[in-house]
Design a protein around this motif. Structure first.
Motif, PDB file in Angstrom:
ATOM      1  N   ARG A  80       0.829  -1.212   0.000  1.00 62.50           N
ATOM      2  CA  ARG A  80       0.000   0.000   0.000  1.00 62.50           C
ATOM      3  C   ARG A  80       0.868   1.269   0.000  1.00 62.50           C
ATOM      4  O   ARG A  80       0.478   2.309   0.504  1.00 62.50           O
ATOM      5  N   ASN A  81       2.053   1.121  -0.610  1.00 64.02           N
ATOM      6  CA  ASN A  81       2.982   2.249  -0.594  1.00 64.02           C
ATOM      7  C   ASN A  81       4.052   2.019  -1.658  1.00 64.02           C
ATOM      8  O   ASN A  81       4.698   0.970  -1.667  1.00 64.02           O
ATOM      9  N   PHE A  82       4.217   3.019  -2.557  1.00 65.19           N
ATOM     10  CA  PHE A  82       5.195   2.884  -3.633  1.00 65.19           C
ATOM     11  C   PHE A  82       6.625   2.912  -3.100  1.00 65.19           C
ATOM     12  O   PHE A  82       7.515   2.213  -3.603  1.00 65.19           O
ATOM     13  N   THR A  83       6.870   3.729  -2.096  1.00 59.56           N
ATOM     14  CA  THR A  83       8.239   3.866  -1.576  1.00 59.56           C
ATOM     15  C   THR A  83       8.719   2.553  -0.969  1.00 59.56           C
ATOM     16  O   THR A  83       9.823   2.078  -1.259  1.00 59.56           O
ATOM     17  N   ARG A  84       7.875   1.943  -0.109  1.00 56.11           N
ATOM     18  CA  ARG A  84       8.270   0.677   0.517  1.00 56.11           C
ATOM     19  C   ARG A  84       8.378  -0.441  -0.518  1.00 56.11           C
ATOM     20  O   ARG A  84       9.289  -1.267  -0.459  1.00 56.11           O
ATOM     21  N   ALA A  85       7.455  -0.454  -1.462  1.00 57.17           N
ATOM     22  CA  ALA A  85       7.490  -1.485  -2.496  1.00 57.17           C
ATOM     23  C   ALA A  85       8.737  -1.358  -3.361  1.00 57.17           C
ATOM     24  O   ALA A  85       9.391  -2.352  -3.703  1.00 57.17           O
ATOM     25  N   THR A 134       6.181   1.456 -14.215  1.00 58.90           N
ATOM     26  CA  THR A 134       5.890   0.046 -14.512  1.00 58.90           C
ATOM     27  C   THR A 134       4.422  -0.269 -14.271  1.00 58.90           C
ATOM     28  O   THR A 134       3.757  -0.907 -15.108  1.00 58.90           O
ATOM     29  N   VAL A 135       3.898   0.190 -13.134  1.00 55.23           N
ATOM     30  CA  VAL A 135       2.488  -0.083 -12.811  1.00 55.23           C
ATOM     31  C   VAL A 135       1.571   0.676 -13.755  1.00 55.23           C
ATOM     32  O   VAL A 135       0.549   0.151 -14.222  1.00 55.23           O
ATOM     33  N   ARG A 136       1.949   1.922 -14.094  1.00 55.51           N
ATOM     34  CA  ARG A 136       1.142   2.706 -15.023  1.00 55.51           C
ATOM     35  C   ARG A 136       1.093   2.023 -16.386  1.00 55.51           C
ATOM     36  O   ARG A 136       0.029   1.974 -17.033  1.00 55.51           O
ATOM     37  N   ALA A 137       2.216   1.452 -16.823  1.00 55.11           N
ATOM     38  CA  ALA A 137       2.246   0.760 -18.117  1.00 55.11           C
ATOM     39  C   ALA A 137       1.334  -0.464 -18.099  1.00 55.11           C
ATOM     40  O   ALA A 137       0.667  -0.770 -19.093  1.00 55.11           O
ATOM     41  N   LEU A 138       1.302  -1.160 -16.957  1.00 55.48           N
ATOM     42  CA  LEU A 138       0.417  -2.323 -16.834  1.00 55.48           C
ATOM     43  C   LEU A 138      -1.039  -1.891 -16.936  1.00 55.48           C
ATOM     44  O   LEU A 138      -1.845  -2.534 -17.628  1.00 55.48           O
ATOM     45  N   GLU A 139      -1.381  -0.813 -16.266  1.00 63.48           N
ATOM     46  CA  GLU A 139      -2.759  -0.313 -16.331  1.00 63.48           C
ATOM     47  C   GLU A 139      -3.134   0.086 -17.745  1.00 63.48           C
ATOM     48  O   GLU A 139      -4.252  -0.191 -18.212  1.00 63.48           O
ATOM     49  N   LEU A 184      -3.800  -3.082 -19.782  1.00 65.71           N
ATOM     50  CA  LEU A 184      -5.068  -3.716 -19.415  1.00 65.71           C
ATOM     51  C   LEU A 184      -6.271  -2.844 -19.707  1.00 65.71           C
ATOM     52  O   LEU A 184      -7.403  -3.331 -19.798  1.00 65.71           O
ATOM     53  N   GLY A 185      -6.034  -1.542 -19.823  1.00 64.65           N
ATOM     54  CA  GLY A 185      -7.139  -0.611 -20.004  1.00 64.65           C
ATOM     55  C   GLY A 185      -7.965  -0.470 -18.754  1.00 64.65           C
ATOM     56  O   GLY A 185      -9.163  -0.197 -18.819  1.00 64.65           O
ATOM     57  N   LEU A 186      -7.319  -0.646 -17.592  1.00 59.72           N
ATOM     58  CA  LEU A 186      -8.017  -0.600 -16.305  1.00 59.72           C
ATOM     59  C   LEU A 186      -7.183   0.188 -15.302  1.00 59.72           C
ATOM     60  O   LEU A 186      -5.952   0.168 -15.349  1.00 59.72           O
ATOM     61  N   VAL A 187      -7.871   0.857 -14.394  1.00 62.64           N
ATOM     62  CA  VAL A 187      -7.183   1.497 -13.279  1.00 62.64           C
ATOM     63  C   VAL A 187      -7.138   0.494 -12.140  1.00 62.64           C
ATOM     64  O   VAL A 187      -8.177   0.031 -11.667  1.00 62.64           O
ATOM     65  N   LEU A 188      -5.924   0.151 -11.697  1.00 66.60           N
ATOM     66  CA  LEU A 188      -5.770  -0.871 -10.666  1.00 66.60           C
ATOM     67  C   LEU A 188      -5.557  -0.270  -9.284  1.00 66.60           C
ATOM     68  O   LEU A 188      -5.898  -0.910  -8.281  1.00 66.60           O
ATOM     69  N   LEU A 189      -4.991   0.932  -9.233  1.00 66.43           N
ATOM     70  CA  LEU A 189      -4.665   1.563  -7.958  1.00 66.43           C
ATOM     71  C   LEU A 189      -5.190   2.994  -7.920  1.00 66.43           C
ATOM     72  O   LEU A 189      -5.119   3.714  -8.923  1.00 66.43           O
ATOM     73  N   SER A 237      10.538   4.604 -11.171  1.00 65.08           N
ATOM     74  CA  SER A 237      10.563   3.471 -12.115  1.00 65.08           C
ATOM     75  C   SER A 237       9.408   2.526 -11.836  1.00 65.08           C
ATOM     76  O   SER A 237       8.735   2.055 -12.765  1.00 65.08           O
ATOM     77  N   LEU A 238       9.153   2.232 -10.564  1.00 65.84           N
ATOM     78  CA  LEU A 238       8.061   1.340 -10.213  1.00 65.84           C
ATOM     79  C   LEU A 238       6.709   1.960 -10.581  1.00 65.84           C
ATOM     80  O   LEU A 238       5.813   1.266 -11.074  1.00 65.84           O
ATOM     81  N   SER A 239       6.571   3.259 -10.392  1.00 65.83           N
ATOM     82  CA  SER A 239       5.330   3.941 -10.747  1.00 65.83           C
ATOM     83  C   SER A 239       5.065   3.827 -12.242  1.00 65.83           C
ATOM     84  O   SER A 239       3.939   3.574 -12.679  1.00 65.83           O
TER      85      SER A 239
END
Length: 298
Positions: free
Chosen positions: A19-24, A38-43, A46-51, A34-36
């Motif tokens: 539940r936290n980008f920094t810790r993840a 990556t997750v944005r690219a996945l969304e 998929l064409g979906l908002v996951l977070l 970079s992680l942000s």
């Protein structure tokens, strides 16, 4: 999805759990930005908002919860299986096939393998008693056991036993009616217990040695076996003279059950060796079997 998107899923799963980008990001060893991405690219794919992101928290959307529920158990299963596979280096397994004559198998191989098998239950042994001097490569054996001078020169070999002296023995009851044998040729006038060799479908000649003199005697008798231990049993029962490893019958001689015959003609051979084709082909299980067999004492 192509294979490289599994890292996107794993990144999303880590953020969802923390539940936290920094810790993840710290857990994954990447930067937060970079992680942000990556997750944005996945969304986007998929064409979906996951977070749902705020400055203070990250929460899952309904779609995010469904994706997490779908992928998390599978990642956990993969992780578990990889851990089990990784344990193979500490839990060697597999079948190790060994060929040896019965005396070597009983005296050196089996006593040394019992503790190994108790320690490593995933190692399986196939131990074949054979006087045929099998080609271990052609017959698909992993390890062969032979007297030192019978090992092929291109093999990796290691001694597993002391020099082997062969002896001729008979029961006292069998020898009592006969005058003492004085020469190897005298054996041909007595009933001897033979061993059949599968290599030539012939009886094994008795190779005798006295100092520098060597003779080969072909004997005959009522019994022919393909096992040293059957020969010994028949000898103890008084059926004739047997030619067997000296160490196998010393206790019987000390107890008076057997007597030496032509004791000054006992030959000695280079002791038993294990051998195998190449270290590069040896599995961890084979390596452990080799190590166990190379012990000096059974």
């Amino acid at each position: 999805m192509n294979g490289e998107n599994f890292s996107d899923l794993f990144g999303f799963m880590t953020v969802a759990r923390e539940r936290n980008f920094t810790r993840a990001a710290a857990q994954l060893g990447v930067s937060q930005s970079s992680l942000s991405r990556t997750v944005r690219a996945l969304e986007d794919r998929l064409g979906l908002v996951l977070l749902t992101r705020t400055t203070r928290s990250v929460t899952l959307t309904d779609a995010g919860r469904r994706v997490l529920a779908a992928v998390a158990p599978r990642f956990e299963e993969i992780h578990h299986e990889l851990e089990l596979i990784g344990e193979l280096k500490d839990r060697p397994s597999g079948v190790v096939r060994i060929t040896a004559i019965d005396f070597a198998a009983n005296a050196y191989v089996w006593p040394r393998l019992k503790p190994l098998l108790q320690r490593y239950p995933d190692i399986h042994i196939e131990l074949i008693n054979d006087y045929g001097l099998a080609n271990i490569v052609e017959e698909r054996y992993d390890i062969g056991i032979r007297l030192g001078d019978q090992v092929e020169k291109d093999m990796i070999a290691a001694r597993i036993g002391p020099d082997l002296t062969m002896a001729m023995v008979a029961s006292a009851a069998f020898m009592q009616p006969h005058e003492k044998l004085k020469t190897p040729q005298d054996l041909t006038r007595h009933s001897c217990i033979n061993l059949r060799l599968p290599t030539r479908n012939a009886l094994m000649p008795w190779e005798l040695r006295k100092g520098s003199r060597e003779v080969q005697v072909r004997v005959s008798g009522q019994l022919v076996f393909n096992s040293t231990y059957q020969m010994l049993d028949a000898c103890l029962e008084g059926f004739g003279i047997a030619y067997v490893p000296k160490v196998l019958v010393e206790e019987h001689v000390r107890a008076g059950r057997l007597v030496w015959v032509l004791e000054d003609w006992f030959p000695t051979y280079l002791g038993f060796h294990l051998y195998y084709p190449s270290r590069r082909q040896a599995s961890r299980a084979i390596a452990l079997v080799v190590e166990a067999l190379r012990q000096e004492e059974p």
